[in-house]
Design an enzyme around this catalytic site. Structure first.
Site, short mmCIF file in Angstrom:
data_model
loop_
_atom_site.label_atom_id
_atom_site.label_comp_id
_atom_site.label_asym_id
_atom_site.label_seq_id
_atom_site.Cartn_x
_atom_site.Cartn_y
_atom_site.Cartn_z
N ARG A 128 -26.06 -67.15 -24.20
CA ARG A 128 -25.80 -66.44 -25.45
C ARG A 128 -24.67 -67.10 -26.25
O ARG A 128 -23.67 -67.54 -25.68
CB ARG A 128 -25.41 -64.99 -25.13
CG ARG A 128 -25.05 -64.19 -26.35
CD ARG A 128 -25.16 -62.73 -26.11
NE ARG A 128 -24.06 -62.20 -25.32
CZ ARG A 128 -23.93 -60.90 -25.06
NH1 ARG A 128 -24.83 -60.04 -25.50
NH2 ARG A 128 -22.92 -60.47 -24.33
N ARG A 161 -18.92 -66.07 -25.87
CA ARG A 161 -17.93 -65.02 -25.61
C ARG A 161 -17.21 -65.32 -24.30
O ARG A 161 -17.82 -65.76 -23.34
CB ARG A 161 -18.64 -63.66 -25.50
CG ARG A 161 -18.85 -63.02 -26.84
CD ARG A 161 -19.70 -61.80 -26.74
NE ARG A 161 -19.33 -60.89 -25.66
CZ ARG A 161 -19.88 -59.67 -25.50
NH1 ARG A 161 -20.80 -59.26 -26.34
NH2 ARG A 161 -19.51 -58.91 -24.50
P1 AMP Z 1 -20.15 -55.34 -25.23
O1 AMP Z 1 -20.00 -56.27 -26.39
O2 AMP Z 1 -20.79 -54.04 -25.61
O3 AMP Z 1 -20.80 -55.98 -24.03
O4 AMP Z 1 -18.66 -54.95 -24.77
C1 AMP Z 1 -17.75 -55.94 -24.34
C2 AMP Z 1 -16.64 -55.32 -23.53
O5 AMP Z 1 -15.93 -54.37 -24.35
C3 AMP Z 1 -17.09 -54.53 -22.32
O6 AMP Z 1 -17.28 -55.36 -21.17
C4 AMP Z 1 -15.91 -53.56 -22.13
O7 AMP Z 1 -14.79 -54.22 -21.56
C5 AMP Z 1 -15.55 -53.23 -23.58
N1 AMP Z 1 -16.31 -52.06 -24.08
C6 AMP Z 1 -17.23 -52.04 -25.09
N2 AMP Z 1 -17.71 -50.80 -25.28
C7 AMP Z 1 -17.10 -50.00 -24.36
C8 AMP Z 1 -17.19 -48.63 -24.04
N3 AMP Z 1 -18.02 -47.79 -24.70
N4 AMP Z 1 -16.41 -48.17 -23.03
C9 AMP Z 1 -15.57 -48.98 -22.36
N5 AMP Z 1 -15.45 -50.28 -22.60
C10 AMP Z 1 -16.20 -50.81 -23.60
#
Ligand code: AMP
Length: 220
Positions: A128, A161
């Site tokens: 990605r 990322r």
């Molecule tokens: P994502 O882009 O949705 O994969 O989120 C990346 C990172 O942000 C995750 O691995 C968490 O560390 C944090 N994160 C995003 N959304 C949440 C959530 N709803 N609750 C807790 N941590 C979150």
């Protein structure tokens, strides 16, 4: 305000589907991952608190995330349909979202679970690339940009990322299994859950979601 939720493991394609839905007009994409990454990039106090959790692939504490969502929703309250991507991720967040919706006279219309086998997720995450300017999502094999390293949409630089490295990916998938999978039961019980095949093309998944929602609206 009305809300829909996209559930699914990291790499299931929630972000791409949400962007495609947002292109259809009445939907507003709200990704807690994007909001948190922006806070980290801007080095805000929330960003400084969240960064160590994100770097490790752990979930950021519920209070922090719930507060961020409440602020964003308040700022954009004229928007009709929110597409929550990556939120809620724990039962506590789900309960607090219910409270917030009630407070704002909102309603949760439907929850879509985007299903993808684990081996496919690991492959997707490793390849990605995301735009550092507009967060558009690409994949080196499945969805390459026209010019390598450059966003088709805004010309921004494509980057990997930090949390898409293999060790962190494994932890994120593990956290998903432990903390987020129980959410499917929570929403299924309330008759809100639709399961979608996440191996289909994201555009056609977005079309399926849009038709499912318009069908639901006509039914009511
Ligand atoms: P994502 O882009 O949705 O994969 O989120 C990346 C990172 O942000 C995750 O691995 C968490 O560390 C944090 N994160 C995003 N959304 C949440 C959530 N709803 N609750 C807790 N941590 C979150």
């Amino acid at each position: 305000m009305k809300a829909i939720i996209l559930l699914g493991a990291p790499g299931a394609g929630k972000g791409t589907i949400a962007v495609s839905l947002a292109g259809k007009g009445r939907y507003e994409h709200l990704s807690t991952g994007d909001i948190l990454r922006a806070a980290v990039a801007e080095n805000t106090s929330v960003g400084r608190k969240a960064k160590p959790f994100m770097d490790a692939g752990d979930l950021v504490p519920d209070d922090l995330v719930v507060e961020l969502v409440a602020e964003t929703v308040r700022q954009e309250d004229e928007v009709c349909w929110y597409v929550f991507d990556g939120f809620p991720r724990t039962l506590e967040q789900a309960r607090r979202l219910d409270e917030q919706l009630e407070l704002n006279d909102g309603s949760l219309e439907r929850v879509f679970q985007v299903d993808v086998p684990v081996e496919v997720l690991v492959r997707r995450l490793a390849g990605r690339r995301v735009c550092s300017a507009c967060s558009a999502v690409y994949h080196v094999d499945n969805r390459p940009p026209a010019d390598e390293g450059v966003c088709d949409r805004c010309g921004g630089e494509l980057v990997q990322r930090e949390d898409d490295n293999e060790e962190t990916v494994r932890n994120r998938l593990e956290q998903y299994k432990i903390q987020s999978e129980p959410l499917t039961g929570y929403y299924r019980q309330r008759g809100l859950l639709e399961v979608l095949d996440g191996q289909k093309d994201p555009e056609s998944i977005a079309d399926d979601i849009a038709s499912c929602l318009s069908a639901g609206v006509v039914d009511r």
